[in-house]
Design a protein around this motif. Structure first.
Motif, PDB file in Angstrom:
ATOM      1  N   LEU A 199       2.159  10.254  -8.218  1.00  0.00           N
ATOM      2  CA  LEU A 199       0.767  10.051  -7.813  1.00  0.00           C
ATOM      3  C   LEU A 199      -0.179  10.770  -8.771  1.00  0.00           C
ATOM      4  CD1 LEU A 199       1.269  10.533  -3.968  1.00  0.00           C
ATOM      5  CD2 LEU A 199       1.258   8.387  -5.278  1.00  0.00           C
ATOM      6  N   ARG A 240       2.263  14.644  -7.521  1.00  0.00           N
ATOM      7  CA  ARG A 240       3.332  14.613  -6.520  1.00  0.00           C
ATOM      8  C   ARG A 240       4.154  13.333  -6.662  1.00  0.00           C
ATOM      9  NH1 ARG A 240       0.596  15.676  -0.853  1.00  0.00           N
ATOM     10  NH2 ARG A 240      -1.035  14.413  -1.831  1.00  0.00           N
ATOM     11  N   VAL A 241       5.419  13.399  -6.251  1.00  0.00           N
ATOM     12  CA  VAL A 241       6.303  12.236  -6.370  1.00  0.00           C
ATOM     13  C   VAL A 241       6.440  11.556  -5.019  1.00  0.00           C
ATOM     14  CG1 VAL A 241       8.617  11.427  -6.977  1.00  0.00           C
ATOM     15  CG2 VAL A 241       7.601  13.368  -8.205  1.00  0.00           C
ATOM     16  N   TRP A 242       6.075  10.280  -4.959  1.00  0.00           N
ATOM     17  CA  TRP A 242       6.313   9.512  -3.742  1.00  0.00           C
ATOM     18  C   TRP A 242       7.625   8.765  -3.903  1.00  0.00           C
ATOM     19  CZ3 TRP A 242       6.102   3.944  -2.924  1.00  0.00           C
ATOM     20  CH2 TRP A 242       6.392   3.608  -1.590  1.00  0.00           C
ATOM     21  N   ASN A 243       8.559   9.023  -2.988  1.00  0.00           N
ATOM     22  CA  ASN A 243       9.867   8.376  -3.052  1.00  0.00           C
ATOM     23  C   ASN A 243       9.926   7.209  -2.071  1.00  0.00           C
ATOM     24  OD1 ASN A 243      12.457   7.501  -3.008  1.00  0.00           O
ATOM     25  ND2 ASN A 243      13.386   9.532  -2.827  1.00  0.00           N
ATOM     26  N   ARG A 298      13.643   2.526  -1.372  1.00  0.00           N
ATOM     27  CA  ARG A 298      14.557   1.908  -0.420  1.00  0.00           C
ATOM     28  C   ARG A 298      15.143   0.626  -0.990  1.00  0.00           C
ATOM     29  NH1 ARG A 298      10.731   4.250   2.884  1.00  0.00           N
ATOM     30  NH2 ARG A 298       9.305   2.631   2.198  1.00  0.00           N
ATOM     31  N   LEU A 320      16.511  -1.555   1.440  1.00  0.00           N
ATOM     32  CA  LEU A 320      16.623  -2.389   2.637  1.00  0.00           C
ATOM     33  C   LEU A 320      15.852  -3.695   2.454  1.00  0.00           C
ATOM     34  CD1 LEU A 320      15.967   0.436   5.225  1.00  0.00           C
ATOM     35  CD2 LEU A 320      18.171  -0.633   4.718  1.00  0.00           C
ATOM     36  N   ASP A 363       3.157  -0.875   3.955  1.00  0.00           N
ATOM     37  CA  ASP A 363       4.105  -1.066   2.857  1.00  0.00           C
ATOM     38  C   ASP A 363       3.474  -0.497   1.585  1.00  0.00           C
ATOM     39  OD1 ASP A 363       6.076  -1.855   1.158  1.00  0.00           O
ATOM     40  OD2 ASP A 363       5.843  -4.001   1.509  1.00  0.00           O
ATOM     41  N   LEU A 364       3.674   0.802   1.392  1.00  0.00           N
ATOM     42  CA  LEU A 364       2.932   1.528   0.344  1.00  0.00           C
ATOM     43  C   LEU A 364       3.239   1.040  -1.062  1.00  0.00           C
ATOM     44  CD1 LEU A 364       3.281   5.077   1.928  1.00  0.00           C
ATOM     45  CD2 LEU A 364       1.206   3.672   1.860  1.00  0.00           C
ATOM     46  N   GLN A 368       3.330  -1.815  -2.191  1.00  0.00           N
ATOM     47  CA  GLN A 368       2.452  -2.917  -2.589  1.00  0.00           C
ATOM     48  C   GLN A 368       1.216  -2.421  -3.334  1.00  0.00           C
ATOM     49  OE1 GLN A 368       3.468  -5.908  -2.321  1.00  0.00           O
ATOM     50  NE2 GLN A 368       5.115  -5.737  -0.812  1.00  0.00           N
ATOM     51  N   LEU A 369       0.774  -1.190  -3.017  1.00  0.00           N
ATOM     52  CA  LEU A 369      -0.398  -0.631  -3.699  1.00  0.00           C
ATOM     53  C   LEU A 369      -0.183  -0.540  -5.195  1.00  0.00           C
ATOM     54  CD1 LEU A 369      -1.148   2.336  -1.325  1.00  0.00           C
ATOM     55  CD2 LEU A 369      -2.646   0.384  -1.735  1.00  0.00           C
TER      56      LEU A 369
END
Lengths: 468, 468
Positions: free
Chosen positions: B174, B178-181, B184, B186, B194-195, B197-198
């Protein structure tokens, strides 16, 4: 809790007095969810008939800080479309926005308003010799706006994707009452951020979907619908791999059903009879389809024969007519309802990586023995997507049923989390799973969701108490 | 413009001094885009090797308010991955993050870092007997992080969708480091917004993609690759409808190419020869594929024969070997490069509803006669998606070429807008089309994009000057 003075009257001036419901008996059906687990209190129900009326009442609500709960078919399973118990929330019903605005077979697209039932969208596509592939048990009563707001799944996800994947564009009333027109039908449009993605799956918390442009597909001309008895979920997963290996994306459904559910459907769903000679502990309902006129049934029979020879199938049938096919799907779609005859149901709509489905079932049984020894598992669902409705039958006389349901849910979600899975595969979060979401999602995910909510609905007008 | 004192040294402490480039000659390739239309000035190039290093340098940049330009393969066509001319922007190269972290054939998924070339992702899938269907001309050098950030398209979109549709999850650094993990794998996960998509299609303006989980598909076992001579775009659109009617989603590519482009490729691409006996004004390169072992070639031949009998095709061939198939695709993928031999090219990556493709070509020719009478059209592209690369050849000695290009672009975009189309089908906005985006998008769309930018990158650290 009471509404601001004059609010109901101003709404009536927009939608007409007949479409502002305030009497207790009128409100009740809009305030109770499908499984009657969530009973809220609606302050009012508004029934606008078109986008302009929706925009006007949202602007009124924003001006008065009145919280709105958008509702389409009210078939959601997580309480995302019903008001909370405060009595201060107003239901905004989209049911009267029910026109199919345009059908473009050459462009493989149609535009439908949010209140169209899913079945009516399917029918409009079929009338133009096209397929709209979203298909689920409640398709006769659920409405497309709700399907998109909840990112619905259903039986054809393995081939065609979720509701999100079937959407080309949206028309949305924003939290301040302005209308965002994103109703494009283009297949490709990389002009800036894809804003429709914000609203898809956001359960009415970021905007009110009033219409959508939807992707259509060529209609299948030949189908092979197979019903197989198998010994275990592990064998079902192996058969799925063999089916995908042979037929590729032509596999349009691959459902796993525990015997108890098939038996319940045979007993309770009118016109459904058991289709095999031999019983089995588990069953698979699978379908392959293509647009060519012939050849698929023979290929399916050859595949079936090989699997039988290899001992993977205990017994099998292929539907020999459209009537037989319809019966098999009626059985499948009747399971949820039929299972309610077995006892009190605790429902868990979970997903894991496909290969871990057998482990989920095995370890889930162990969890059950510990948490609710009188209960038994009745899993069924879309094993092709790693998605099981991991449901449990509890004795009706279970003491303190809500607490047992809660303990069970916590234990099942813990298990699913440990398997790298999702606690909501296709039903969403709504009010019912909000606490679990907040307890389990990383803080950064929740923070980002909060930032989106603040960016799009800073006053918190839209569906407060859902998701964020 | 100069960087804050000590910034380069602090970055060197993170990524190592060898991976902080500052000399003019080293910077130049990172500051110039693929077609050499956009030449920027980089203050510095940083080459971290993993997600932790990316996070650390983004945090440093955020702390010092240094603007970053994420860059993967630097094959983008709209200047979205190169710095502006200010000399104050730092290029953040993802090229060293080039590991395939995991391949899961049973789950039809793999996890790759942003710097993996598209070809290496395709190869990793193939090694596991799966298909990663994203395919485009630059696949040997473009990198998956850039493909996802730009929502790349390519030749298989008609069947498999855009890069967005092929993504199951992302790992993103970001704007604050910070790291957004969200890695997934699935198929179904409806747990809140549904982050991912941003970040898909946001061209590095909302976050830096460091890794992605990607959807894999069954590999086709039999293909029919057809090369057809046709008299007009209208006939090509009719043939597309017939192909989809017969083969449904098995149509995996349907490209329209004007004769000039085929001739240029035959002349300039090594090993490519003209595959038909008769010349035609337009050509179609189409492919159908399935996972079954046989039967498709015969079905394709029957389809071809019927179309020939109905007078829709002037001449046709079906590739008789993998080598012939490869040659046809090499021809197609060599067009962009070969066409540069014809003159100065003005490129327009546009989309319209499929049925309006013929109108686009006809009216485009009229526009050209008016705006640039010495020029001629060389359209080619993904007609199955309504997407044409609506390119124009201008004489090399055209006076004030940039101004003519600009006038032409305005006229073509006006035409496309009038046809309900998109001014960027698959290449994105970048720096090159930002002004056009802002001139043409409704104010509300731009406002919403601005709100997202403010929510995710409030300090404007990430790729300033792109899109928003």
């Amino acid at each position: 809790v009471s509404l601001p003075p004059g609010f109901a009257e101003r709404c009536a001036a927009v939608v007409g007095p007949d479409h502002v419901l305030g009497a207790r008996a009128e409100l009740e059906p809009y305030a109770t969810d499908f499984w009657r687990h969530t009973r809220g209190e609606a302050a009012l129900v508004l029934r606008p008939r078109d986008t302009a009326e929706v925009a006007a009442v949202v602007a009124l609500a924003a001006g008065h800080r009145v919280p709105l709960v958008p509702q389409a078919g009210n078939t959601g399973l997580v309480g995302g479309g019903v008001p909370d118990a405060s009595g201060g929330q107003v239901v905004l019903s989209l049911a009267r926005l029910d026109r199919v605005r345009a059908v473009d077979p050459a462009g493989d697209a149609l535009v439908a308003e949010a209140g169209c039932t899913l079945a009516s969208v399917q029918a409009a596509a079929e009338a133009a010799d096209r397929l709209f592939p979203l298909s689920l048990g409640s398709e006769g009563t659920c409405r497309i706006g709700g399907n998109l707001a909840a990112n619905a799944g259903g039986i054809n996800v393995i081939r065609y994707g979720m509701a999100r994947d079937l959407c080309l564009g949206l028309e949305v009333v924003l939290a301040d009452g302005r209308v965002w027109n994103g109703l494009r039908t283009l297949r490709k449009d990389n002009t800036g951020y894809d804003l429709k993605q914000l609203f898809l799956g956001s359960e009415g918390t970021l905007g009110v979907v009033t219409a959508a442009s939807l992707r259509l597909f060529p209609r299948p001309r030949e189908r092979a619908t197979l019903f197989l008895g198998v010994d275990s979920p592990a064998t079902a997963v192996e058969l799925l791999g063999r089916a995908r290996g042979r037929f590729g994306e032509l596999v349009s459904a691959f459902e796993l059903i525990v015997a108890t559910c098939v038996e319940a459907a045979v007993e309770h769903v009118p016109g459904v009879r058991f289709p095999l000679a031999e019983k089995a502990p588990w069953y698979v309902l699978a379908e392959v389809a293509w647009s060519l006129p012939e050849g698929l049934e023979a290929a399916a029979d050859a595949w079936l024969e090989a699997a039988l020879e290899d001992g993977l199938i205990l017994d099998a049938t292929r539907a020999q007519s459209e009537a037989q096919r319809a019966m098999l799907w009626r059985m499948r779609e009747g399971i949820s309802e039929a299972a309610t005859r077995l006892g009190a149901i605790a429902r868990h709509d979970v997903a894991v990586p496909v290969a871990r489905i057998p482990e989920l079932v095995e370890r889930g049984a162990a969890v059950l023995r510990e948490v609710a020894p009188d209960a038994y598992l009745i899993p069924f669902g879309h094993v092709g997507d790693g998605n099981l409705h991991f449901n449990v039958v509890l004795p009706r006389d279970t003491a303190d049923l809500p607490a047992v349901r809660q303990r069970l849910q916590t234990a099942v979600f813990d298990l699913v989390g440990g398997l790298g899975g999702s606690i909501s595969a296709e039903h969403g979060i709504g009010r019912a799973k909000r606490a679990e979401l907040h307890a389990r999602k990383p803080a950064l995910d929740l923070e980002l969701m909060g930032r989106l909510k603040a960016a799009l609905d800073p006053e918190g007008i839209l569906n407060p108490g859902v998701i964020v």
